[in-house]
Write an enzyme that holds these catalytic residues in place. Sequence first.
Site, PDB file in Angstrom:
ATOM      1  N   LYS A  56      -2.886  -0.750  -2.677  1.00 59.58           N
ATOM      2  CA  LYS A  56      -3.603  -0.617  -3.945  1.00 59.58           C
ATOM      3  C   LYS A  56      -5.110  -0.841  -3.781  1.00 59.58           C
ATOM      4  O   LYS A  56      -5.901  -0.382  -4.597  1.00 59.58           O
ATOM      5  CB  LYS A  56      -3.046  -1.600  -4.981  1.00 59.58           C
ATOM      6  CG  LYS A  56      -1.623  -1.310  -5.446  1.00 59.58           C
ATOM      7  CD  LYS A  56      -1.593  -0.269  -6.528  1.00 59.58           C
ATOM      8  CE  LYS A  56      -0.318  -0.202  -7.348  1.00 59.58           C
ATOM      9  NZ  LYS A  56       0.943  -0.493  -6.687  1.00 59.58           N
ATOM     10  N   SER A 308       4.618  -0.432   1.985  1.00 59.81           N
ATOM     11  CA  SER A 308       3.477  -0.385   1.066  1.00 59.81           C
ATOM     12  C   SER A 308       2.922  -1.733   0.658  1.00 59.81           C
ATOM     13  O   SER A 308       1.799  -1.804   0.154  1.00 59.81           O
ATOM     14  CB  SER A 308       3.867   0.403  -0.181  1.00 59.81           C
ATOM     15  OG  SER A 308       5.043  -0.141  -0.760  1.00 59.81           O
TER      16      SER A 308
HETATM   17  C1  LIG Z   1       2.154  -0.006  -6.748  1.00 59.61           C
HETATM   18  C2  LIG Z   1       3.079  -0.096  -5.608  1.00 59.61           C
HETATM   19  C3  LIG Z   1       3.948   0.953  -5.296  1.00 59.61           C
HETATM   20  C4  LIG Z   1       4.059   2.205  -6.126  1.00 59.61           C
HETATM   21  O1  LIG Z   1       2.850   2.889  -6.242  1.00 59.61           O
HETATM   22  P1  LIG Z   1       2.621   3.978  -7.399  1.00 59.61           P
HETATM   23  O2  LIG Z   1       1.283   4.548  -7.125  1.00 59.61           O
HETATM   24  O3  LIG Z   1       2.675   3.244  -8.711  1.00 59.61           O
HETATM   25  O4  LIG Z   1       3.728   4.953  -7.317  1.00 59.61           O
HETATM   26  C5  LIG Z   1       4.731   0.814  -4.153  1.00 59.61           C
HETATM   27  N1  LIG Z   1       4.686  -0.295  -3.396  1.00 59.61           N
HETATM   28  C6  LIG Z   1       3.879  -1.332  -3.679  1.00 59.61           C
HETATM   29  C7  LIG Z   1       3.901  -2.519  -2.794  1.00 59.61           C
HETATM   30  C8  LIG Z   1       3.043  -1.272  -4.791  1.00 59.61           C
HETATM   31  O5  LIG Z   1       2.237  -2.301  -5.074  1.00 59.61           O
END
Ligand SMILES: *Cc1c(COP(=O)(O)O)cnc(C)c1O
Length: 333
Positions: A56, A308
């Site tokens: 993010k 992520s």
């Molecule tokens: C926000 C987030 C997602 C999903 O991202 P989007 O852009 O909302 O689809 C996936 N994994 C983590 C760790 C996140 O913080």
Amino acid sequence: MVSTLPVSLEDIRAAARRIAGRVTTTPMVQSASLGELAGVPVHLKLEHHQTTGSFKLRGATNAVLSLSPAQRLRGVVAASTGNHGRALAYAAKAEGAVATICMSRLVPENKVSEIRRLGADVRIVGVSQDEAQQEVDRLVREEGLVMVPPFDHPDVVAGQGTLGLEIIDDLPEAASVLVPLSGGGLAAGVAAAVKAISPTTKVIGLTMEKGAAMKASLDAGQPVQVEEVASLADSLGGGIGLDNRVTFAMCRELLDDVILLTETEIAAGMRHVYACERQVVEGAGAVGIAALLAGKIRGSGPIVAILSGANVDMGQHLRVINGTQPLYGEEGP
Ligand SMILES: *Cc1c(COP(=O)(O)O)cnc(C)c1O
């Protein structure tokens, strides 16, 4: 095809230049254990090592750097389930701006205190992302703050897309990229970058079985609301916005498939990545590994799974690893 979408490869390349030096270029490693299991090479993009613990920061940093000096002075505001709030707090502070972060009571305490520690003004409102968003709208209207949404904004999507650029630069022959999916900012950005450079690479969204708003919206052919439910993948909760402007169209156009994971499968993903790769990954970040373990990914390789985020409550992580974490709406593991 790609050029008609709200975010182009050029936008993503511009974002990469803008945020260079302010975010971490994360490593990609090959996973022997998952490669053996899948029968094709599997690479893990270790984005949970990103500063603030998730991708993010890419979108938030690109959005803050794209503000006019006057906007920067007024400060930024967002509703967040945690990782976007953290990222925006960090990105704003790095540029000498104030971030106000609104979030619902469902957000885990570790994420709330972390955002406060990063210097943001935290406001806890309601029990859903939508209620937190109403407070954001009020602050924009009444106090002139600038909203930086978690996903549905071209600058945010372009920032997340820089992750796709890194992946396809590292591994141009990738056959598929597995992307955690919630509001679709990550998936839209990554798919836009990857497919512009390598049109045959498949980009697959992964999300939890219950409360997956983008999946329900893609099925319905328009943004729809779903009931929010607790999940190990708490960063994947929340709606996509009934007035979605950017990510719905991009996900509809660019994603090859969306795959759903049960809580048991997500827990298995978290355990596997800890036991076999020695990585602490939150539920949302483990869905790619969960899908591979569950045999839900078919086709050729190499496969890239994006890890992520790392921001899991440590008590919960311990219980998942021990197999003592109660799983929402399911029998124990
Ligand atoms: C926000 C987030 C997602 C999903 O991202 P989007 O852009 O909302 O689809 C996936 N994994 C983590 C760790 C996140 O913080």
